[in-house]
Design a protein around this motif. Structure first.
Motif, PDB file in Angstrom:
ATOM      1  N   THR A 242       0.812  -1.223   0.000  1.00 31.23           N
ATOM      2  CA  THR A 242       0.000   0.000   0.000  1.00 31.23           C
ATOM      3  C   THR A 242       0.840   1.266   0.000  1.00 31.23           C
ATOM      4  N   ASP A 243       2.114   1.129  -0.359  1.00 28.23           N
ATOM      5  CA  ASP A 243       3.027   2.283  -0.370  1.00 28.23           C
ATOM      6  C   ASP A 243       3.052   3.003   0.971  1.00 28.23           C
ATOM      7  N   GLY A 244       3.009   2.216   2.031  1.00 25.13           N
ATOM      8  CA  GLY A 244       3.125   2.769   3.381  1.00 25.13           C
ATOM      9  C   GLY A 244       1.814   3.204   4.001  1.00 25.13           C
ATOM     10  N   ALA A 245       0.703   3.085   3.295  1.00 21.23           N
ATOM     11  CA  ALA A 245      -0.562   3.635   3.792  1.00 21.23           C
ATOM     12  C   ALA A 245      -1.240   2.746   4.822  1.00 21.23           C
ATOM     13  N   ALA A 246      -1.080   1.426   4.719  1.00 21.49           N
ATOM     14  CA  ALA A 246      -1.802   0.517   5.602  1.00 21.49           C
ATOM     15  C   ALA A 246      -1.167   0.468   6.981  1.00 21.49           C
ATOM     16  N   ASP A 247      -2.017   0.324   7.981  1.00 23.00           N
ATOM     17  CA  ASP A 247      -1.581   0.146   9.364  1.00 23.00           C
ATOM     18  C   ASP A 247      -2.155  -1.176   9.851  1.00 23.00           C
ATOM     19  N   TYR A 248      -1.355  -2.224   9.773  1.00 20.60           N
ATOM     20  CA  TYR A 248      -1.823  -3.562  10.140  1.00 20.60           C
ATOM     21  C   TYR A 248      -2.108  -3.658  11.633  1.00 20.60           C
ATOM     22  N   CYS A 249      -3.301  -4.136  11.961  1.00 15.21           N
ATOM     23  CA  CYS A 249      -3.542  -4.449  13.370  1.00 15.21           C
ATOM     24  C   CYS A 249      -4.289  -5.753  13.574  1.00 15.21           C
ATOM     25  N   THR A 250      -5.112  -6.202  12.597  1.00 17.54           N
ATOM     26  CA  THR A 250      -5.836  -7.452  12.811  1.00 17.54           C
ATOM     27  C   THR A 250      -5.466  -8.490  11.756  1.00 17.54           C
TER      28      THR A 250
END
Length: 337
Positions: A242-250
């Motif tokens: 995502t070119d740095g956009a995603a913030d994985y948490c689940t």
């Protein structure tokens, strides 16, 4: 002549008495659960007594359950194969008209303790496939690599691969996710004594905190992974795609498979992907606390299972109730940013 007349009369009688096909049901909201415990609160509390049998659904969950307010529920069974197969059958069924339906995936998940805690609920902007990667033995990974995972047909970790499957990442309607968050952020969340005691073992502030509603992203894969290094690798993978956009948490098993079936339906004009939302609630951490063995953490009774099921329903209901109560405001859709 008399025989011809008799046959003609019989044909006319048959035509008149032939059953008329029922008009397709057009839900305002369709909730997708993956197994019976995720479905239970919806079935018990929302009066979903109307059953629509759909060919091709799981033999364990062969019906769509609806009420007279426009809310329906389908249960896919767990994992990629079941989720994709059930949703494709649903999308192609002429018993349903889903063109204006809001679709809510509401289920439980693992959570990164950097971003959340047991019982927390998260609306996703991105769904990333964690399985569509190359992997080499981590012990043989090149110097400087954080794991043996990297993009298919790429040459180095961190290099963004091309989209060869078309299902590697889905960017959902962020405006819808934000609207859902605003509607649900004040929901009272369930907790448990067991979850409170278990989360106290973790040093991360987010892990030790009380459950809350938030927005962050989800990674799908049939294989359950567990451990600090694997969690970081999946976070890195989400950012690469995502070119740095995603913030994985689940982390969960079905969402990219479900979204792929829905996207096929969208290509046929049967689904509006801008009306699809993902809500995942945390039933367990995706890594052990300091000093705990990963296999013990993976099999631990963390106390999060019950609260996560309750909160998937409570938080999801805040969204579904809003849509059903003011359909004229929602019928036209929520424009994507």
């Amino acid at each position: 002549m008399r025989l011809v007349s008799t046959l003609l009369a019989a044909a006319l009688v048959g035509a008149v008495s032939a059953p008329v096909a029922a008009a397709p049901v057009a839900p305002k909201v369709l909730v997708i659960s993956m197994f019976k415990h995720e479905a239970a609160n919806w079935l018990e509390n929302e009066g979903l007594s109307d059953k629509i049998a759909i060919d091709g659904l799981s033999k364990d969950f062969p019906d769509v359950s609806c009420n007279d307010k426009g809310l329906c529920l389908v249960t896919t069974s767990m994992g990629y194969a079941n989720a994709a197969s059930s949703m494709m059958a649903l999308v192609l069924s002429d018993k349903l008209d889903l063109t204006k339906t809001y679709v809510l995936i509401a289920g439980i998940a693992g959570v990164d303790p950097q971003n959340g805690t047991l019982g927390s609920a998260f609306w996703a902007r991105y769904a990333i496939d964690g399985g569509l990667q190359w992997r080499i033995d981590d012990r043989k990974a090149p110097e400087g690599w954080t794991s043996g995972q990297f993009g298919m047909f790429s040459k180095a970790q961190g290099e963004k691969p091309g989209s060869r499957y078309g299902s590697e990442v889905y960017h959902l309607n962020e405006a819808l996710a934000e609207r859902a968050y605003e509607l649900s952020k004040g929901v009272e969340l369930a907790d448990s004594d067991g979850a409170q005691a278990y989360r106290a073992h973790y040093p991360q502030e987010a892990a030790k905190a009380a459950p809350a509603v938030g927005i962050c992203d989800t990674v799908s894969a049939d294989q359950w992974w567990h451990g600090v290094a694997l969690s970081r690798a999946m976070n890195d993978w989400a950012k690469v795609l995502t070119d740095g956009a995603a913030d994985y948490c689940t982390t969960q098993q079905e969402d990219n498979a479900t979204l792929t079936a829905l996207a096929r339906g969208s290509a046929l004009g049967r689904i509006d992907m801008d009306r699809v939302a993902i809500l995942r609630t945390a039933s367990n951490f995706d890594q052990p606390y300091p000093g705990q063995a990963p296999q013990d953490s993976l099999n631990a009774n963390s106390g999060g299972f019950g609260p996560s099921l309750t909160n998937a329903y409570r938080v999801g209901k805040a969204f579904t109730d809003a849509v059903l109560a003011d359909w004229s405001a929602w019928e036209g859709g929520i424009s994507a940013k």
